[in-house]
Design a protein around this motif. Structure first.
Motif, PDB file in Angstrom:
ATOM      1  N   UNK A  89      -6.119   6.580 -15.030  1.00  0.00           N
ATOM      2  CA  UNK A  89      -5.556   5.898 -16.202  1.00  0.00           C
ATOM      3  C   UNK A  89      -4.053   6.155 -16.288  1.00  0.00           C
ATOM      4  N   UNK A  90      -3.405   5.350 -17.116  1.00  0.00           N
ATOM      5  CA  UNK A  90      -1.957   5.439 -17.248  1.00  0.00           C
ATOM      6  C   UNK A  90      -1.574   6.634 -18.104  1.00  0.00           C
ATOM      7  N   UNK A  91      -0.776   7.521 -17.534  1.00  0.00           N
ATOM      8  CA  UNK A  91      -0.278   8.681 -18.277  1.00  0.00           C
ATOM      9  C   UNK A  91       1.132   8.435 -18.784  1.00  0.00           C
ATOM     10  N   UNK A  92       1.893   7.593 -18.078  1.00  0.00           N
ATOM     11  CA  UNK A  92       3.272   7.267 -18.457  1.00  0.00           C
ATOM     12  C   UNK A  92       3.416   5.748 -18.411  1.00  0.00           C
ATOM     13  N   UNK A  93       3.362   5.120 -19.593  1.00  0.00           N
ATOM     14  CA  UNK A  93       3.352   3.663 -19.710  1.00  0.00           C
ATOM     15  C   UNK A  93       4.621   3.039 -19.131  1.00  0.00           C
ATOM     16  N   UNK A  94       5.773   3.586 -19.509  1.00  0.00           N
ATOM     17  CA  UNK A  94       7.056   3.018 -19.094  1.00  0.00           C
ATOM     18  C   UNK A  94       7.231   3.075 -17.574  1.00  0.00           C
ATOM     19  N   UNK A 129       0.881  -1.172   0.000  1.00  0.00           N
ATOM     20  CA  UNK A 129       0.000   0.000   0.000  1.00  0.00           C
ATOM     21  C   UNK A 129       0.912   1.214   0.000  1.00  0.00           C
ATOM     22  N   UNK A 130       1.290   1.650  -1.201  1.00  0.00           N
ATOM     23  CA  UNK A 130       2.260   2.730  -1.326  1.00  0.00           C
ATOM     24  C   UNK A 130       1.806   3.738  -2.387  1.00  0.00           C
ATOM     25  N   UNK A 131       2.286   4.976  -2.292  1.00  0.00           N
ATOM     26  CA  UNK A 131       1.918   5.985  -3.284  1.00  0.00           C
ATOM     27  C   UNK A 131       2.333   5.572  -4.701  1.00  0.00           C
ATOM     28  N   UNK A 132       1.496   5.923  -5.676  1.00  0.00           N
ATOM     29  CA  UNK A 132       1.799   5.635  -7.085  1.00  0.00           C
ATOM     30  C   UNK A 132       2.722   6.726  -7.634  1.00  0.00           C
ATOM     31  N   UNK A 133       3.961   6.688  -7.171  1.00  0.00           N
ATOM     32  CA  UNK A 133       4.946   7.699  -7.552  1.00  0.00           C
ATOM     33  C   UNK A 133       6.260   6.999  -7.905  1.00  0.00           C
ATOM     34  N   UNK A 134       6.898   7.485  -8.966  1.00  0.00           N
ATOM     35  CA  UNK A 134       8.186   6.940  -9.392  1.00  0.00           C
ATOM     36  C   UNK A 134       9.172   8.088  -9.577  1.00  0.00           C
ATOM     37  N   UNK A 135      10.372   7.928  -9.034  1.00  0.00           N
ATOM     38  CA  UNK A 135      11.441   8.916  -9.232  1.00  0.00           C
ATOM     39  C   UNK A 135      12.469   8.312 -10.173  1.00  0.00           C
ATOM     40  N   UNK A 136      12.740   8.998 -11.290  1.00  0.00           N
ATOM     41  CA  UNK A 136      13.681   8.491 -12.290  1.00  0.00           C
ATOM     42  C   UNK A 136      14.771   9.519 -12.583  1.00  0.00           C
ATOM     43  N   UNK A 195      17.876  18.897 -10.293  1.00  0.00           N
ATOM     44  CA  UNK A 195      17.601  18.962 -11.732  1.00  0.00           C
ATOM     45  C   UNK A 195      17.745  17.656 -12.481  1.00  0.00           C
ATOM     46  N   UNK A 196      18.569  16.720 -11.955  1.00  0.00           N
ATOM     47  CA  UNK A 196      18.807  15.471 -12.686  1.00  0.00           C
ATOM     48  C   UNK A 196      17.845  14.347 -12.306  1.00  0.00           C
ATOM     49  N   UNK A 197      16.900  14.609 -11.399  1.00  0.00           N
ATOM     50  CA  UNK A 197      15.936  13.596 -10.975  1.00  0.00           C
ATOM     51  C   UNK A 197      14.513  14.137 -11.152  1.00  0.00           C
ATOM     52  N   UNK A 198      13.633  13.275 -11.675  1.00  0.00           N
ATOM     53  CA  UNK A 198      12.228  13.645 -11.856  1.00  0.00           C
ATOM     54  C   UNK A 198      11.360  12.706 -11.027  1.00  0.00           C
ATOM     55  N   UNK A 199      10.565  13.262 -10.121  1.00  0.00           N
ATOM     56  CA  UNK A 199       9.582  12.469  -9.371  1.00  0.00           C
ATOM     57  C   UNK A 199       8.215  12.713  -9.999  1.00  0.00           C
ATOM     58  N   UNK A 200       7.582  11.644 -10.464  1.00  0.00           N
ATOM     59  CA  UNK A 200       6.319  11.806 -11.187  1.00  0.00           C
ATOM     60  C   UNK A 200       5.283  10.783 -10.761  1.00  0.00           C
ATOM     61  N   UNK A 201       4.040  11.123 -11.028  1.00  0.00           N
ATOM     62  CA  UNK A 201       2.924  10.207 -10.795  1.00  0.00           C
ATOM     63  C   UNK A 201       2.495   9.673 -12.158  1.00  0.00           C
ATOM     64  N   UNK A 202       2.764   8.397 -12.451  1.00  0.00           N
ATOM     65  CA  UNK A 202       2.511   7.860 -13.805  1.00  0.00           C
ATOM     66  C   UNK A 202       1.050   7.623 -14.147  1.00  0.00           C
ATOM     67  N   UNK A 203       0.140   7.797 -13.149  1.00  0.00           N
ATOM     68  CA  UNK A 203      -1.286   7.638 -13.412  1.00  0.00           C
ATOM     69  C   UNK A 203      -2.007   8.940 -13.121  1.00  0.00           C
ATOM     70  N   UNK A 247     -10.996   1.725 -24.541  1.00  0.00           N
ATOM     71  CA  UNK A 247     -10.389   0.431 -24.841  1.00  0.00           C
ATOM     72  C   UNK A 247      -8.871   0.558 -24.964  1.00  0.00           C
ATOM     73  N   UNK A 248      -8.422   1.676 -25.511  1.00  0.00           N
ATOM     74  CA  UNK A 248      -6.974   1.904 -25.641  1.00  0.00           C
ATOM     75  C   UNK A 248      -6.334   1.974 -24.251  1.00  0.00           C
ATOM     76  N   UNK A 249      -6.994   2.671 -23.338  1.00  0.00           N
ATOM     77  CA  UNK A 249      -6.478   2.794 -21.971  1.00  0.00           C
ATOM     78  C   UNK A 249      -6.524   1.454 -21.248  1.00  0.00           C
ATOM     79  N   UNK A 250      -7.559   0.663 -21.517  1.00  0.00           N
ATOM     80  CA  UNK A 250      -7.676  -0.672 -20.920  1.00  0.00           C
ATOM     81  C   UNK A 250      -6.541  -1.578 -21.405  1.00  0.00           C
ATOM     82  N   UNK A 251      -6.254  -1.512 -22.693  1.00  0.00           N
ATOM     83  CA  UNK A 251      -5.158  -2.336 -23.243  1.00  0.00           C
ATOM     84  C   UNK A 251      -3.812  -1.897 -22.686  1.00  0.00           C
ATOM     85  N   UNK A 252      -3.665  -0.600 -22.414  1.00  0.00           N
ATOM     86  CA  UNK A 252      -2.414  -0.103 -21.836  1.00  0.00           C
ATOM     87  C   UNK A 252      -2.188  -0.697 -20.450  1.00  0.00           C
TER      88      UNK A 252
END
Length: 341
Positions: free
Chosen positions: A72-77, A30-37, A60-68, A111-116
């Motif tokens: 729905x998925x905003x950042x697939x990778x 049970x964790x936040x849907x956040x990824x730092x890349x 500046x060299x790190x981005x913390x983002x919410x991929x959803x 349907x596109x979002x469901x397939x993602x």
């Protein structure tokens, strides 16, 4: 062999939080849907709680983002990497015997979002993927006897979407969903504080206000909280004390939209099932349902009893994880109401 040795996993791939249920173990993530890349290389630096702490605080060299976003998925990778990380954390040996995954998604996605979502799950390590509507998953997780020939209404308020459905005989008779949830609550607070007090605050400060003194119905006790932000005119840091009355005013518009959605769904419900709902009440799930006074307000506006599920935050993940155990009794995961029209 796969059936005996693989794990069934239920996932609530939420805009704000990701929850994972494993059969026999319960809720394990049970964790936040956040990824730092790392910028440029896209190398994952942190996921979940650690990544959330970096939001708006990274160099500046790190981005913390919410991929959803909005359910729905905003950042697939990034979503794929997040799922893979969480699964490997709870099932270190999953690569040898891949799990079956059931994922709850809003009924309003395309349907596109469901397939993602399916693609992310397969890339994240799934052997088999089933995508079901969040309200159906939430109903299973809330232990609602949905296979009975009776109407059950469930309102699931997540971070990015609100879904209101009437379920009978294991199928969704009518469902309505809007892309509005806890995120819009936070955004409404941010806009109010800026327009009324000329103070710019961040998402985490708005979320804290919502959790600590947020309310949907007038309360005898007026609570106050001190917040910090940036003055919109001078650009300098500033403190501000804000009370629960102001927060309620800020939340009025998104709450009204949710109430209207519930009324619309009740209006679309066949009379016999509506009679069942009046008797059994509306079951509320999702993090947004925990807003103080919201069940009371909805009951007052609709004239129907409102029950808060025992574990509202966990219902979608629990229901998704238990899907295969109950699948034989289900009509289908699509709306049978739509098929009739």
């Amino acid at each position: 062999m796969f059936g005996r040795n693989s794990s069934d996993i239920g996932i609530d791939l939420g805009t704000c939080n990701t929850l994972i249920y494993i059969r026999g173990k319960g809720i394990v993530i049970n964790e936040p849907s956040v990824v730092a890349v790392e910028k440029g290389t896209k190398k994952v630096i942190a996921v979940g709680q650690d990544a959330k702490a970096m939001l708006s605080r990274t160099p500046g060299n790190i981005i913390a983002l919410r991929p959803l976003r909005d359910g729905v998925i905003a950042d697939l990778e990034s979503t794929e990497k997040m799922i893979r990380y969480f699964i490997s954390k709870v099932l270190p040996r999953y690569r040898f015997i891949k799990p079956r995954m059931v994922i709850g998604v809003p009924s309003c996605i395309t349907e596109v979002e469901r397939r993602a979502v399916e693609e992310c799950a397969y890339k994240g390590g799934a052997r088999e993927v089933m995508v079901i509507e969040e309200s159906l998953a939430a109903a299973i997780g809330a232990d609602i006897p949905i296979n009975e020939p009776a109407g059950h209404m469930i309102c699931d308020i997540g971070g990015g979407t609100t879904e209101v459905s009437v379920i009978s005989l294991g199928g969704m008779v009518v469902t309505n969903a809007i892309r509005l949830g806890g995120d819009e609550f936070d955004e409404a607070i941010i806009k109010h504080v800026r327009s009324v007090h000329n103070l710019i605050i961040g998402e985490q400060t708005a979320e804290r206000l919502k959790l600590q003194i947020g309310n949907a119905s007038p309360d005898k006790q007026i609570e106050k909280v001190e917040i910090k932000g940036t003055d919109a005119i001078t650009g300098l840091p500033r403190r501000l004390e804000i009370d629960s009355v102001e927060v309620r005013d800020a939340l009025k518009d998104p709450i009204t939209q949710i109430v209207d959605q519930i009324k619309r769904t009740l209006g679309d419900t066949p009379p016999e099932l509506a009679a069942d709902i009046v008797e059994r009440g509306i079951v509320m799930t999702g993090g947004g349902s925990l807003l103080k006074g919201l069940p009371k307000l909805i009951s007052k506006e609709t004239g129907v009893p409102v029950i808060l599920a025992e574990h509202p935050l966990d219902c979608v993940a629990l229901g998704a994880g238990k899907y295969y155990e109950n699948a034989k009794g289900f009509n289908n995961t699509r709306s049978i109401y739509d098929d009739l029209n």
